[in-house]
Structure formats: structure tokens, C-alpha cells
Design a protein around this motif. Structure first.
Motif, PDB file in Angstrom:
ATOM      1  N   GLU A   1      23.888  47.383  32.203  1.00 28.20           N
ATOM      2  CA  GLU A   1      23.868  48.978  31.916  1.00 28.20           C
ATOM      3  C   GLU A   1      22.792  49.356  30.818  1.00 28.20           C
ATOM      4  O   GLU A   1      22.225  50.244  30.971  1.00 28.20           O
ATOM      5  CB  GLU A   1      25.442  49.408  31.519  1.00 28.20           C
ATOM      6  CG  GLU A   1      26.429  49.168  32.915  1.00 28.20           C
ATOM      7  CD  GLU A   1      27.688  49.591  32.352  1.00 28.20           C
ATOM      8  OE1 GLU A   1      28.200  49.775  30.999  1.00 28.20           O
ATOM      9  OE2 GLU A   1      28.643  49.698  33.254  1.00 28.20           O
ATOM     10  N   SER A   2      22.759  48.501  29.957  1.00 26.96           N
ATOM     11  CA  SER A   2      21.982  48.477  28.761  1.00 26.96           C
ATOM     12  C   SER A   2      20.570  48.234  29.022  1.00 26.96           C
ATOM     13  O   SER A   2      19.550  48.492  28.334  1.00 26.96           O
ATOM     14  CB  SER A   2      22.484  47.937  27.664  1.00 26.96           C
ATOM     15  OG  SER A   2      22.372  46.352  27.476  1.00 26.96           O
ATOM     16  N   GLY A   3      20.268  47.456  29.953  1.00 29.14           N
ATOM     17  CA  GLY A   3      18.952  46.587  30.092  1.00 29.14           C
ATOM     18  C   GLY A   3      18.723  45.383  28.963  1.00 29.14           C
ATOM     19  O   GLY A   3      17.597  45.152  29.115  1.00 29.14           O
ATOM     20  N   LEU A   4      19.596  45.318  28.182  1.00 27.99           N
ATOM     21  CA  LEU A   4      19.332  44.267  27.233  1.00 27.99           C
ATOM     22  C   LEU A   4      19.833  42.839  27.758  1.00 27.99           C
ATOM     23  O   LEU A   4      20.683  42.825  28.687  1.00 27.99           O
ATOM     24  CB  LEU A   4      20.340  44.422  25.866  1.00 27.99           C
ATOM     25  CG  LEU A   4      20.063  45.691  25.113  1.00 27.99           C
ATOM     26  CD1 LEU A   4      21.098  45.924  24.012  1.00 27.99           C
ATOM     27  CD2 LEU A   4      18.521  45.565  24.534  1.00 27.99           C
ATOM     28  N   PRO A   5      19.048  41.556  27.418  1.00 28.66           N
ATOM     29  CA  PRO A   5      19.551  40.364  27.865  1.00 28.66           C
ATOM     30  C   PRO A   5      20.945  40.141  27.534  1.00 28.66           C
ATOM     31  O   PRO A   5      21.596  40.662  26.402  1.00 28.66           O
ATOM     32  CB  PRO A   5      18.668  39.474  26.949  1.00 28.66           C
ATOM     33  CG  PRO A   5      17.593  40.446  26.689  1.00 28.66           C
ATOM     34  CD  PRO A   5      17.933  41.816  26.404  1.00 28.66           C
ATOM     35  N   PRO A   6      21.654  39.299  28.261  1.00 24.60           N
ATOM     36  CA  PRO A   6      23.280  39.096  27.974  1.00 24.60           C
ATOM     37  C   PRO A   6      23.266  38.493  26.444  1.00 24.60           C
ATOM     38  O   PRO A   6      24.368  38.584  26.139  1.00 24.60           O
ATOM     39  CB  PRO A   6      23.502  38.229  28.935  1.00 24.60           C
ATOM     40  CG  PRO A   6      22.664  38.457  30.293  1.00 24.60           C
ATOM     41  CD  PRO A   6      21.155  38.799  29.399  1.00 24.60           C
ATOM     42  N   SER A   7      22.440  37.693  26.070  1.00 29.36           N
ATOM     43  CA  SER A   7      22.280  36.904  24.684  1.00 29.36           C
ATOM     44  C   SER A   7      22.432  37.988  23.844  1.00 29.36           C
ATOM     45  O   SER A   7      23.211  37.650  22.672  1.00 29.36           O
ATOM     46  CB  SER A   7      21.559  35.905  24.537  1.00 29.36           C
ATOM     47  OG  SER A   7      20.290  36.256  24.500  1.00 29.36           O
ATOM     48  N   VAL A   8      21.563  39.136  23.892  1.00 28.13           N
ATOM     49  CA  VAL A   8      21.723  40.157  22.885  1.00 28.13           C
ATOM     50  C   VAL A   8      22.876  40.866  22.963  1.00 28.13           C
ATOM     51  O   VAL A   8      23.429  41.261  21.813  1.00 28.13           O
ATOM     52  CB  VAL A   8      20.442  41.042  23.159  1.00 28.13           C
ATOM     53  CG1 VAL A   8      20.254  42.104  22.143  1.00 28.13           C
ATOM     54  CG2 VAL A   8      19.096  40.181  22.997  1.00 28.13           C
ATOM     55  N   VAL A   9      23.603  41.197  24.084  1.00 29.45           N
ATOM     56  CA  VAL A   9      24.853  41.926  24.114  1.00 29.45           C
ATOM     57  C   VAL A   9      25.713  41.244  23.582  1.00 29.45           C
ATOM     58  O   VAL A   9      26.636  41.660  22.407  1.00 29.45           O
ATOM     59  CB  VAL A   9      24.930  42.056  25.548  1.00 29.45           C
ATOM     60  CG1 VAL A   9      26.619  42.677  25.578  1.00 29.45           C
ATOM     61  CG2 VAL A   9      24.054  43.237  26.319  1.00 29.45           C
ATOM     62  N   ALA A  10      25.661  39.848  23.753  1.00 25.49           N
ATOM     63  CA  ALA A  10      26.917  38.942  23.060  1.00 25.49           C
ATOM     64  C   ALA A  10      26.744  38.951  21.496  1.00 25.49           C
ATOM     65  O   ALA A  10      27.756  38.921  20.829  1.00 25.49           O
ATOM     66  CB  ALA A  10      26.918  37.677  23.637  1.00 25.49           C
ATOM     67  N   ASP A  11      25.516  38.537  21.065  1.00 23.83           N
ATOM     68  CA  ASP A  11      25.319  38.614  19.705  1.00 23.83           C
ATOM     69  C   ASP A  11      25.677  40.063  18.949  1.00 23.83           C
ATOM     70  O   ASP A  11      26.435  39.977  18.267  1.00 23.83           O
ATOM     71  CB  ASP A  11      23.759  38.389  19.201  1.00 23.83           C
ATOM     72  CG  ASP A  11      23.220  37.076  19.580  1.00 23.83           C
ATOM     73  OD1 ASP A  11      24.114  36.107  20.071  1.00 23.83           O
ATOM     74  OD2 ASP A  11      22.008  36.809  19.629  1.00 23.83           O
ATOM     75  N   CYS A  12      25.444  41.140  19.602  1.00 22.31           N
ATOM     76  CA  CYS A  12      25.673  42.306  18.910  1.00 22.31           C
ATOM     77  C   CYS A  12      27.593  42.320  18.864  1.00 22.31           C
ATOM     78  O   CYS A  12      27.821  42.876  17.774  1.00 22.31           O
ATOM     79  CB  CYS A  12      25.307  43.521  19.648  1.00 22.31           C
ATOM     80  SG  CYS A  12      23.398  43.817  19.644  1.00 22.31           S
ATOM     81  N   ILE A  13      28.103  42.020  19.961  1.00 25.27           N
ATOM     82  CA  ILE A  13      29.587  41.921  19.768  1.00 25.27           C
ATOM     83  C   ILE A  13      29.949  41.073  18.840  1.00 25.27           C
ATOM     84  O   ILE A  13      30.862  41.499  17.862  1.00 25.27           O
ATOM     85  CB  ILE A  13      30.055  41.649  21.252  1.00 25.27           C
ATOM     86  CG1 ILE A  13      29.725  42.665  22.147  1.00 25.27           C
ATOM     87  CG2 ILE A  13      31.730  41.698  21.079  1.00 25.27           C
ATOM     88  CD1 ILE A  13      30.098  42.405  23.720  1.00 25.27           C
ATOM     89  N   ALA A  14      29.470  39.806  18.778  1.00 27.58           N
ATOM     90  CA  ALA A  14      30.016  38.962  17.798  1.00 27.58           C
ATOM     91  C   ALA A  14      29.706  39.488  16.374  1.00 27.58           C
ATOM     92  O   ALA A  14      30.620  39.125  15.442  1.00 27.58           O
ATOM     93  CB  ALA A  14      29.296  37.460  18.250  1.00 27.58           C
ATOM     94  N   GLN A  15      28.421  39.834  16.071  1.00 24.46           N
ATOM     95  CA  GLN A  15      27.935  40.129  14.852  1.00 24.46           C
ATOM     96  C   GLN A  15      29.195  41.231  14.044  1.00 24.46           C
ATOM     97  O   GLN A  15      29.543  41.316  13.104  1.00 24.46           O
ATOM     98  CB  GLN A  15      26.693  40.932  14.691  1.00 24.46           C
ATOM     99  CG  GLN A  15      25.906  39.632  14.807  1.00 24.46           C
ATOM    100  CD  GLN A  15      24.341  39.929  15.240  1.00 24.46           C
ATOM    101  OE1 GLN A  15      23.976  41.160  15.353  1.00 24.46           O
ATOM    102  NE2 GLN A  15      23.592  38.925  15.459  1.00 24.46           N
ATOM    103  N   GLY A  16      29.523  42.179  15.052  1.00 22.67           N
ATOM    104  CA  GLY A  16      30.404  43.275  14.824  1.00 22.67           C
ATOM    105  C   GLY A  16      31.583  42.661  14.619  1.00 22.67           C
ATOM    106  O   GLY A  16      32.537  43.084  13.381  1.00 22.67           O
ATOM    107  N   LEU A  17      32.184  41.697  15.135  1.00 23.39           N
ATOM    108  CA  LEU A  17      33.561  40.933  14.921  1.00 23.39           C
ATOM    109  C   LEU A  17      33.626  40.317  13.461  1.00 23.39           C
ATOM    110  O   LEU A  17      34.469  40.138  13.002  1.00 23.39           O
ATOM    111  CB  LEU A  17      33.670  40.105  16.006  1.00 23.39           C
ATOM    112  CG  LEU A  17      34.097  40.883  17.496  1.00 23.39           C
ATOM    113  CD1 LEU A  17      34.092  39.562  18.417  1.00 23.39           C
ATOM    114  CD2 LEU A  17      35.484  41.590  17.243  1.00 23.39           C
ATOM    115  N   ILE A  18      32.422  39.825  12.990  1.00 17.85           N
ATOM    116  CA  ILE A  18      32.403  38.946  11.738  1.00 17.85           C
ATOM    117  C   ILE A  18      31.950  39.734  10.607  1.00 17.85           C
ATOM    118  O   ILE A  18      31.630  39.337   9.519  1.00 17.85           O
ATOM    119  CB  ILE A  18      31.590  37.534  11.875  1.00 17.85           C
ATOM    120  CG1 ILE A  18      30.145  38.134  12.085  1.00 17.85           C
ATOM    121  CG2 ILE A  18      32.140  36.915  12.896  1.00 17.85           C
ATOM    122  CD1 ILE A  18      29.372  36.825  12.051  1.00 17.85           C
ATOM    123  N   GLY A  19      31.814  41.217  11.031  1.00 17.58           N
ATOM    124  CA  GLY A  19      31.340  42.242   9.821  1.00 17.58           C
ATOM    125  C   GLY A  19      30.031  42.134   9.421  1.00 17.58           C
ATOM    126  O   GLY A  19      29.722  42.554   8.360  1.00 17.58           O
TER     127      GLY A  19
END
Length: 350
Positions: free
Chosen positions: A330-348
Motif C-alpha cells: 500500500e505504501s510502496g516502501l520495502p517490507p524491511s522499512v515498514v517493519a523498522d518503522c513499526i519497531a522503532q515506534g514500539l521502542i520509543g
């Protein structure tokens, strides 16, 4: 030697601890990336490095990956990693392992260890003589905890099935699906046996050629040289050895539709995520698909819990991958970039 602060993989790590016990022959690193969600949890590896700087870089990358892995797995643990630099003779003595236990104790519970490359269940017993911050200790059959390798293999296997469904129109039937497996140790071998039972067509490779040949005979799989596995024509490549194997050259030579495996830090550089994505190759972010092992040792450490409950948590891995792949599409971003963004939010750190 370059300062850890100036290394490309230094990412505001909370601590990078260097240890030297001459009498025990120990040289080791404990890197703590984040304790935002809890103590930094991650295994210790025993490995021979060409340069001390390479060992520090490995510890930095692996500990950051553990922050992301633990956060994405919903565990109340931060990210940490231990690296023991193998001595010239390659011998791993009980005294060396006990000295590493002392090193863990000295950081006051901010790091919890378990097995990684080069470390076995029996080794954890020596480490545990000196510190309580240890998981992955031997357990009786059927009990929670123990060697994380088989549980990691289960999660990777489930992730490969999810990848097959994503590239194959929804069906996760593995009959006739071609999978090239790099590394057939505890994780890769377990993945191979599960896929063979499902009717997948396997190509195997390992730097331990005898081990690869034996498993090939057992499963009726094709075996190729370790240098050839990244150019095998298949539906899915499953890297289950060491990291940084996906780079500009190797990505250009891939002849697969998806990459889904248990090795840590598969992407050599951040730019390699875009290279895979631009080629239309589906990627399962490594710290999402390979979280089974840390789920096993972390939940057993936090305990009490049953093995069935742990496997239930591992069974959630494919759902996380599907969410990442959908967001990527949906975003056009690579899956690893999507995952990194989610994880970074989770660890503040988002």
C-alpha cells in the motif's frame, strides 16, 4: 581501532561493554541497544573475527536487531547481544564461559543471554554458574525453554509458508514449491525437514559439506556448493547461515521470487532493501520471521509457561509478516522499512 561511536551501526546504543579476562582467555563484547521495554535480551555467539572492529560491528547490528525483534514479537524485553571472540586455537573452555558469566553479572541485569552461533545448551550451564541472567538452559523433553534452534525453525517454516501464499495467489500448499536453503544447521535443517514433509522441492547448501550431503540423502534433496546457493533458480531462498549475504551483487544474481530465512541481518546495507523491492522480490524481515527462538527463551525466562503456549505465540509470526507485506504494497516502501518503522515506534525511537 575505530571508536564504536563512529561505526555506521552505532545507533544510540545504551551501552557497549568490552571485557578481557586474560587468565580465562576471554575477550567479549556485550552491546545493549535498548532497555525501553525491558532488559536487553539476546544470545551470545562464539566466533572468530578477522578484526576486532568486525566483532564490535556484529554486536552493534545484532543488538539493534534484538530490540526490533523483541518489540515486534510483543515481548517485554529490550535488545542486547553478546559476542565472544574465539581465541586462535578455537577452544571454548568452561573457564572462558564462566568468565563471560561474570561479565554478564557485572552489567547488573540489563542483559539476559541465551544460545547463538557457536554456543550450545551445555555451554549455558557454565555461564549460569556465575549469573542468573541466562535462559536457554537444558530442559526435559516437552518442557518450555531449552535450545531455541528448533523453535526458531518452526517460526521460519511458518513464515516460508506465508511467503509461498503471498507469491502464489494465497495457497500455502508447499507441494512442488522450490526452496533453496542456505545453511542446514539447527535452524536450516529443521526448516528443511518440515518443508520436505510438506512436499517442497529442496536445494541445500552448507559450508559443512558433509552435513549438507547427509541431509540431502535423508530428504532426497539436491545439494550444491555453498557458493552456488544464492544463484539457484527457485521460488523461495531461505538464508539460515550468517548475515550480510544480500548485497548489490548477490541481489542482482538472485533467481527467486521471495527471500524468507532465519539468518540475522541478511541485508548488508539499508540500501539493499530497496534493491530487493525494486526487483519485485518479496522479503520477510529477518527479525520478524526468526523470532521463534527469542520467544521461546524469553517466555521461559519470564515463566512459568507451557511449551504449547510458546508455540502458540510462534504461530503469530505469519500474521505479522502478512501485515507488513500488505502495508508495503500500500505504501510502496520495502517490507524491511515498514517493519523498522513499526519497531522503532514500539521502542520509543519512532
Amino acid at each position: 581501532m575505530t571508536s564504536p561511536w563512529s561505526l555506521p551501526d552505532f545507533d544510540d546504543h545504551e551501552g557497549v561493554h568490552l571485557f578481557h579476562d586474560r587468565a580465562a582467555g576471554l575477550r567479549a563484547i556485550i552491546a545493549i541497544h535498548s532497555t525501553h521495554l525491558g532488559p536487553g535480551a539476546g544470545g551470545v555467539r562464539f566466533w572468530r573475527y578477522a578484526r576486532d572492529e568486525d566483532a564490535i560491528t556484529d554486536a552493534l547490528r545484532l543488538s539493534r536487531g534484538m530490540s526490533y525483534k523483541n518489540a515486534m514479537a510483543g515481548l517485554p524485553m529490550g535488545g542486547g547481544k553478546g559476542v565472544i571472540l574465539a581465541p586462535a586455537d578455537g577452544v571454548k573452555t568452561p573457564d572462558l564461559l564462566r568468565a563471560f558469566g561474570d561479565a554478564i553479572a557485572s552489567v547488573g541485569g540489563r542483559y539476559v543471554t541465551a544460545e547463538d552461533v557457536g554456543i550450545a545448551e551445555a555451554d549455558m550451564l557454565h555461564i549460569a554458574e556465575r549469573t542468573p541472567y541466562v535462559s536457554g538452559l537444558p530442559v526435559a523433553d516437552g518442557e518450555a525453554g531449552g535450545d531455541p534452534g528448533p523453535v526458531t525453525a518452526q517460526g521460519v517454516y511458518l513464515g516460508i509458508r506465508a511467503a509461498a501464499g503471498r507469491i502464489g495467489g494465497g495457497s500455502e500448499d508447499m507441494v512442488g514449491v522450490r526452496v533453496a536453503i542456505q545453511g542446514v544447521g539447527s535452524v536450516g535443517g529443521g526448516v528443511a525437514r518440515r518443508l520436505a514433509a510438506d512436499g517442497a522441492i529442496l536445494t541445500l547448501a552448507d559450508v559443512n559439506t558433509a552435513r549438507a550431503a547427509a541431509l540431502g540423502r535423508e530428504l532426497g534433496a539436491t545439494v550444491v556448493d555453498a557458493r552456488e546457493i544464492l544463484t539457484v533458480e527457485a521460488d523461495i531462498l531461505s538464508p539460515n547461515a550468517l548475515g550480510a549475504i544480500l548485497n548489490e551483487g548477490s541481489i542482482g544474481a538472485l533467481r527467486v521470487r521471495a527471500v524468507a530465512g532465519g539468518a540475522n541481518n541478511q541485508l548488508a546495507t539499508p540500501g539493499d532493501a530497496a534493491r530487493l523491492h525494486d526487483r519485485g522480490i518479496l522479503y520477510a524481515p529477518d527479525y520478524v520471521i526468526n523470532a521463534g527462538g527469542i520467544i521461546n527463551v524469553a517466555l521461559a525466562y519470564l515463566g512459568p509457561i507451557t511449551r504449547e503456549a510458546i508455540l502458540g505465540r510462534v504461530a503469530e509470526i505469519p500474521g505479522r509478516l502478512r501485515t507488513i507485506w500488505t502495508d508495503s504494497a500500500e505504501s510502496g516502501l520495502p517490507p524491511s522499512v515498514v517493519a523498522d518503522c513499526i519497531a522503532q515506534g514500539l521502542i520509543g525511537r519512532g
